[in-house]
Design a protein around this motif. Structure first.
Motif, mmCIF file in Angstrom:
data_model
loop_
_atom_site.group_PDB
_atom_site.id
_atom_site.type_symbol
_atom_site.label_atom_id
_atom_site.label_comp_id
_atom_site.label_asym_id
_atom_site.label_seq_id
_atom_site.Cartn_x
_atom_site.Cartn_y
_atom_site.Cartn_z
ATOM 1 N N ALA A 1 -99.025 -55.321 76.355
ATOM 2 C CA ALA A 1 -97.659 -55.009 75.931
ATOM 3 C C ALA A 1 -97.410 -53.502 76.024
ATOM 4 C CB ALA A 1 -97.427 -55.496 74.501
ATOM 5 N N VAL B 1 -91.060 -45.258 69.814
ATOM 6 C CA VAL B 1 -91.404 -45.849 68.522
ATOM 7 C C VAL B 1 -92.260 -47.092 68.719
ATOM 8 C CG1 VAL B 1 -90.454 -46.998 66.500
ATOM 9 C CG2 VAL B 1 -89.394 -44.920 67.329
ATOM 10 N N THR B 2 -91.878 -47.897 69.742
ATOM 11 C CA THR B 2 -92.653 -49.110 70.008
ATOM 12 C C THR B 2 -94.078 -48.771 70.410
ATOM 13 O OG1 THR B 2 -90.611 -50.116 70.760
ATOM 14 C CG2 THR B 2 -92.629 -51.268 71.293
ATOM 15 N N VAL C 1 -87.819 -51.972 64.671
ATOM 16 C CA VAL C 1 -87.502 -51.415 65.989
ATOM 17 C C VAL C 1 -88.437 -51.997 67.049
ATOM 18 C CG1 VAL C 1 -87.531 -49.304 67.365
ATOM 19 C CG2 VAL C 1 -86.527 -49.277 65.087
ATOM 20 N N THR C 2 -89.723 -52.124 66.681
ATOM 21 C CA THR C 2 -90.681 -52.683 67.628
ATOM 22 C C THR C 2 -90.329 -54.120 67.975
ATOM 23 O OG1 THR C 2 -92.347 -51.281 66.622
ATOM 24 C CG2 THR C 2 -93.131 -53.017 68.055
ATOM 25 N N ARG D 1 -96.443 -60.949 75.340
ATOM 26 C CA ARG D 1 -95.432 -60.261 74.516
ATOM 27 C C ARG D 1 -95.184 -61.043 73.242
ATOM 28 N NH1 ARG D 1 -96.561 -58.269 79.326
ATOM 29 N NH2 ARG D 1 -95.504 -56.313 79.776
ATOM 30 N N LEU E 1 -93.550 -39.469 60.924
ATOM 31 C CA LEU E 1 -92.366 -40.299 61.180
ATOM 32 C C LEU E 1 -91.345 -40.184 60.061
ATOM 33 C CD1 LEU E 1 -93.653 -43.619 62.778
ATOM 34 C CD2 LEU E 1 -92.462 -41.723 63.859
ATOM 35 N N LYS F 1 -78.138 -52.477 72.037
ATOM 36 C CA LYS F 1 -78.252 -51.057 72.373
ATOM 37 C C LYS F 1 -77.093 -50.271 71.771
ATOM 38 C CE LYS F 1 -81.052 -51.656 76.493
ATOM 39 N NZ LYS F 1 -81.041 -51.844 77.941
ATOM 40 N N GLU G 1 -88.128 -56.816 75.947
ATOM 41 C CA GLU G 1 -89.152 -57.087 76.975
ATOM 42 C C GLU G 1 -89.201 -58.569 77.317
ATOM 43 O OE1 GLU G 1 -92.434 -55.489 78.209
ATOM 44 O OE2 GLU G 1 -90.906 -53.961 78.499
ATOM 45 N N LEU H 1 -77.694 -49.940 68.135
ATOM 46 C CA LEU H 1 -78.760 -48.988 67.793
ATOM 47 C C LEU H 1 -78.269 -47.553 67.826
ATOM 48 C CD1 LEU H 1 -82.039 -50.323 69.424
ATOM 49 C CD2 LEU H 1 -81.365 -50.335 67.027
ATOM 50 N N ILE I 1 -86.415 -45.673 71.105
ATOM 51 C CA ILE I 1 -86.945 -47.009 70.821
ATOM 52 C C ILE I 1 -88.287 -47.257 71.515
ATOM 53 C CG2 ILE I 1 -85.516 -48.101 72.622
ATOM 54 C CD1 ILE I 1 -85.327 -50.540 70.776
ATOM 55 N N TYR J 1 -95.642 -59.394 63.939
ATOM 56 C CA TYR J 1 -94.640 -58.692 63.122
ATOM 57 C C TYR J 1 -93.865 -59.617 62.199
ATOM 58 C CZ TYR J 1 -95.652 -54.512 65.670
ATOM 59 O OH TYR J 1 -96.305 -53.433 66.183
ATOM 60 N N LEU K 1 -81.035 -43.956 68.028
ATOM 61 C CA LEU K 1 -82.229 -44.782 67.964
ATOM 62 C C LEU K 1 -82.598 -45.329 69.329
ATOM 63 C CD1 LEU K 1 -84.161 -45.577 65.823
ATOM 64 C CD2 LEU K 1 -82.723 -47.513 65.229
ATOM 65 N N LEU K 2 -81.571 -45.563 70.149
ATOM 66 C CA LEU K 2 -81.791 -46.160 71.461
ATOM 67 C C LEU K 2 -82.730 -45.308 72.307
ATOM 68 C CD1 LEU K 2 -81.060 -48.383 73.419
ATOM 69 C CD2 LEU K 2 -79.087 -47.032 74.123
ATOM 70 N N THR L 1 -87.384 -55.442 68.041
ATOM 71 C CA THR L 1 -86.265 -55.465 68.993
ATOM 72 C C THR L 1 -86.743 -55.074 70.387
ATOM 73 O OG1 THR L 1 -85.680 -53.218 68.443
ATOM 74 C CG2 THR L 1 -84.490 -54.932 67.284
ATOM 75 N N ALA L 2 -87.624 -54.052 70.454
ATOM 76 C CA ALA L 2 -88.100 -53.620 71.770
ATOM 77 C C ALA L 2 -88.867 -54.738 72.454
ATOM 78 C CB ALA L 2 -88.981 -52.384 71.626
ATOM 79 N N LEU L 3 -89.704 -55.446 71.685
ATOM 80 C CA LEU L 3 -90.467 -56.540 72.279
ATOM 81 C C LEU L 3 -89.542 -57.676 72.712
ATOM 82 C CD1 LEU L 3 -93.606 -56.617 69.966
ATOM 83 C CD2 LEU L 3 -93.552 -56.035 72.386
ATOM 84 N N ILE M 1 -88.421 -48.386 59.339
ATOM 85 C CA ILE M 1 -87.796 -49.284 60.308
ATOM 86 C C ILE M 1 -88.655 -49.483 61.554
ATOM 87 C CG2 ILE M 1 -85.430 -48.855 59.567
ATOM 88 C CD1 ILE M 1 -85.231 -46.958 62.020
ATOM 89 N N ILE M 2 -89.868 -48.897 61.543
ATOM 90 C CA ILE M 2 -90.666 -48.937 62.767
ATOM 91 C C ILE M 2 -90.969 -50.360 63.231
ATOM 92 C CG2 ILE M 2 -92.855 -48.605 61.512
ATOM 93 C CD1 ILE M 2 -93.856 -47.016 63.908
ATOM 94 N N ALA N 1 -95.973 -48.008 67.349
ATOM 95 C CA ALA N 1 -96.243 -49.220 66.569
ATOM 96 C C ALA N 1 -97.361 -50.032 67.206
ATOM 97 C CB ALA N 1 -94.982 -50.061 66.463
ATOM 98 N N TYR O 1 -94.935 -49.829 78.795
ATOM 99 C CA TYR O 1 -94.144 -48.673 78.347
ATOM 100 C C TYR O 1 -94.547 -47.367 79.009
ATOM 101 C CZ TYR O 1 -91.993 -51.681 74.976
ATOM 102 O OH TYR O 1 -91.272 -52.687 74.409
#
Lengths: 487, 487
Positions: A315, A400-401, B400-401, B312, A383, B380, B408, B383, A397, B319, A393-394, B403-405, B396-397, A404, A319
């Motif tokens: 995963a 941050v991922t 956020v992760t 993924r 952080l 997006k 993906e 965000l 992101i 989470y 935040l966009l 949402t990023a996943l 919020i980490i 994490a 990135y």
């Protein structure tokens, strides 16, 4: 004249075309040959044991063929001699464990099924000449069906699949052929003897000529998989942040070096191979540093945890070249902690791998785990304050991922370390000589729990506190192991 | 008196102990029996084809045993008749493809090796009685070594592994045994005939009695794997946000229902099984909707992409029960888009699965992909403005992760959809009847590119615009397919 000229012209043209066609064919053949040769070379170079295995197979077969030329043996076994040859071909496998397992299965199944077949034959003969084929047919149907079904049980599939096959085979042959051949017991006996002879030849060559132990293979496989993940994590920081690494080397930039970032991919699909090796390993006697009842299951458990880590790495990998990159100032803030997390996890995994390879207690790995945990915690502090007022935040992101996922990977590394410690305990790994470990950033050591070194059977570990950092070691968790371990 | 009383007392005590011991043993045996019975029932219930396979195996063996009782056949083949029985036992496999492959390999290898063996035998006989064993030993060593090495080539390993084994076997048997038996050609001929007889019996029963096609198995496997991922994504939104789902159902709360969130795990390790099935499928003739040269490789490619998605999902899964949960107001902001992304991806994957199952063009899947892409884009936008001034990033980490996943995963779903479209094109899936698809939130349709429906061979798709949303469809990408597709 013109026609003759035309004809000879045609002939020349035809010959020329033939010539080109033949040359083309030869060239094609040459190309194919070169391709096969280079592939063969690569196969042999990647693992020279493949060549040795092939030669061993040829040797075993040539040896067993000698049986045909020794009159005393041939005279006592007759046509059954061929079962010895047949056994060598099907029983001889790459690893000792697989060969032993197959040999044992074949011998045992032949014995059991032979005895049952003789019994069935005797029972059937009571039914008279008319009834005999029916009774035998019924027995064959019943046993073959039941035995075939038993192959679906996972436990039987794993260890006795080949045995069940040979059981069905021998039972059918003995009980059915008994109808014609009167000397059935003698035949069964001959077959069993030749099969044992063949199996012993295989086992003998497999163990005493450059043996390949399945257990050792599994052992090394786990270490290699750890190293592959470590390779990725080692390279990741530099690759993602595109920075000069601390030791002055620049980030990986040639294609060859980047291949290291792809090596972990083979770990993702390593489950089947590991399970097979563990099954084979259970057949092996003690060898080298491996006792008879080596904790093979713990290897599978560790392998599973390594795969868990590999899924996170997979995963993370997407990135590295993310489209949206975070603003440089944000990246800079998290950079140190992220690089630290990934490189310390990498070091921990490397240490665990080398501990497995050398079969010593993995004493220093926990310190790297602690260092990566420290970095994760310091990242958390960063952080809390990292966010500039105007960042959306966009933009951050993906960064941050990444952090994490790195934190997740640190947890995975912790689990792997625990599992390897358990392995070291179960397999009684030896104690290492004096080792020096450096704990950096002792200021925040109190934030994390380091597994007390006294638990790890490492009596001679020297812990050095990095003098460049202010040495405000708080008298918390670390105090005990510190006192105990300095010699 | 007392002694006698003592003795009888001892006797009673001994008998009682014996009684309890026997009862304990019986109970233990009973418990074991119950365990095995329930396991057997489960194995049969999970896949009733296992029982059918076992019965087929019994049938095939009983049938081939009849050869022994038909005097004409037995008289012409003699002892070689046993090769027919042997062949049935080793060639009969669960799927038609595996049986065909093994039968072909066995027949072909026997023929080739038999011919070579006779040749080698002839050459060796030129060397005189003294030289013959040496020459034959040399040939056996050479061929066995070379053939063993060839089994390391991945291409040969995949399709001809069994053939190479039989090649070594037959060559050794024929060339070596030829030293004694003069009627070598007759023997080779008998062996080949009986092997062909045995293989044909297997193939016949395998194809005509409740066949299990490897190709169909692979086809269904891919669909099942898609559904497993879809199940997770369907349940994820409710589980993570712990909300009432849009259709009024509450989040999954019983243990049984939560098992659906774990089903995807088997997808992670599906590679080996899929590759085996694809190898077997290549041996199969056309059957049902599958042509002879069905694009099996495309299934493997799709399977690989599904696994990419599963990795993924595995990262996402950790989470669900994260320690640090984001502040409710932040979660609420991203909730709708996240649930939409995951549920629309789930719908897309479900549609793709059912398109594969019914072998129809997956026309509507792309609309769900587009919907999930719309949700990702709207996320997006959210965000960019979602961050309250006083939030610290640490809190919020994990959200956020997630949402990023999810983003993906939307990409993964897109790749899978593309691959299934390619599969549908290559395998010539049929066109579906009229289908109705609903595009929601047409206001932001212009943000995404929807693959024009006209490309998808779906002439009768009706696109309905959700009337509840303001219908400000901008005249951009969608305009063309909209015009073309409404019938």
């Amino acid at each position: 004249m013109e026609i003759i000229g035309q004809e000879s012209h045609d002939k020349v043209g035809f010959l020329a075309r033939m010539w080109w066609w033949i040359m083309g064919l030869l060239n094609k053949f040459k190309g194919k040959l070169i391709g096969v040769t280079s592939k063969t070379k690569k196969l042999g170079k990647d693992d020279p044991r493949r060549i040795i295995h092939s030669v061993k197979m040829g040797l075993a077969l040539s040896l067993i063929s000698l049986v045909y030329y020794f009159r005393p043996i041939y005279d006592s076994f007759g046509v059954s001699t061929m079962w010895a040859v047949l056994t060598v071909v099907v029983v001889f496998e790459f690893t000792v464990g697989a060969t032993l397992g197959k040999g044992f299965n074949r011998g045992m199944a032949t014995f059991l099924a032979g005895a049952l077949g003789v019994g069935a034959h005797h029972l059937a003969s009571l039914a008279g000449e008319q009834g005999e084929p029916i009774v035998i047919g019924f027995f064959v149907f019943l046993l073959a069906s039941a035995a075939s079904f038993s192959r679906f049980y996972p436990e039987i599939k794993a260890r006795y699949d080949y045995g069940v096959l040979i059981f069905i085979l021998t039972f059918s042959l003995v009980s059915v052929s008994g109808y014609r051949v009167e000397k059935i017991v003698q035949l069964a006996h001959q077959r069993l003897s030749t099969i044992i002879l063949g199996s012993l030849t295989c086992v003998f060559i497999s163990i005493f000529v450059c043996p390949v132990w399945a257990g050792e293979e599994l052992h090394n496989q786990i270490a290699v998989n750890l190293e592959k993940i470590a390779d990725f994590l080692e390279g990741f920081g530099g690759e993602y942040f595109q920075t000069e690494l601390s030791n002055g080397e620049s980030a990986l930039d040639t294609k060859d070096e980047k291949l290291f970032l792809e090596r972990y991919k083979s770990v993702l699909n390593s489950k089947t191979a590991e399970e097979n090796l563990a099954n084979f390993a259970q057949w092996e006697p003690c060898h080298g540093h491996f006792r008879y009842q080596h904790p093979w299951k713990q290897y599978l458990k560790t392998g599973g945890l390594i795969r868990q880590c590999a899924y996170r790495v997979e995963a993370l990998n997407s990135y590295i070249k993310s489209e949206i990159q975070a603003p440089p100032e944000f990246k800079k803030k998290i950079q140190d902690a992220c690089i630290k997390m990934s490189s310390e996890s990498a070091k921990a995994l490397s240490e665990l791998a080398s501990a497995i390879r050398t079969m010593t207690q993995p004493c220093t790995a926990n310190v790297h785990i602690a260092n990566s945990r420290i970095a994760a915690n310091s990242l958390k502090t960063t952080l809390k304050t990292a966010l500039p007022m105007d960042t959306d935040l966009l933009q951050i992101i993906s960064a941050v991922t990444v952090t994490a996922l790195l934190v997740e990977i640190v947890s995975c590394a912790e689990n792997i370390a625990e599992s390897v410690h358990e392995l070291a305990r179960l397999a009684k790994f030896k104690h290492p000589k004096e080792q020096i470990v450096v704990i950096e950033n002792p200021r925040i050591v109190h934030l994390v729990t380091i597994k007390p070194l006294s638990d790890m059977n490492c009596p001679q570990v020297v812990i050095k506190i990095d003098e460049s950092s202010p040495t405000l070691v708080e008298n918390t968790i670390l105090s005990k192991p510190l006192e105990k371990s300095v010699h």
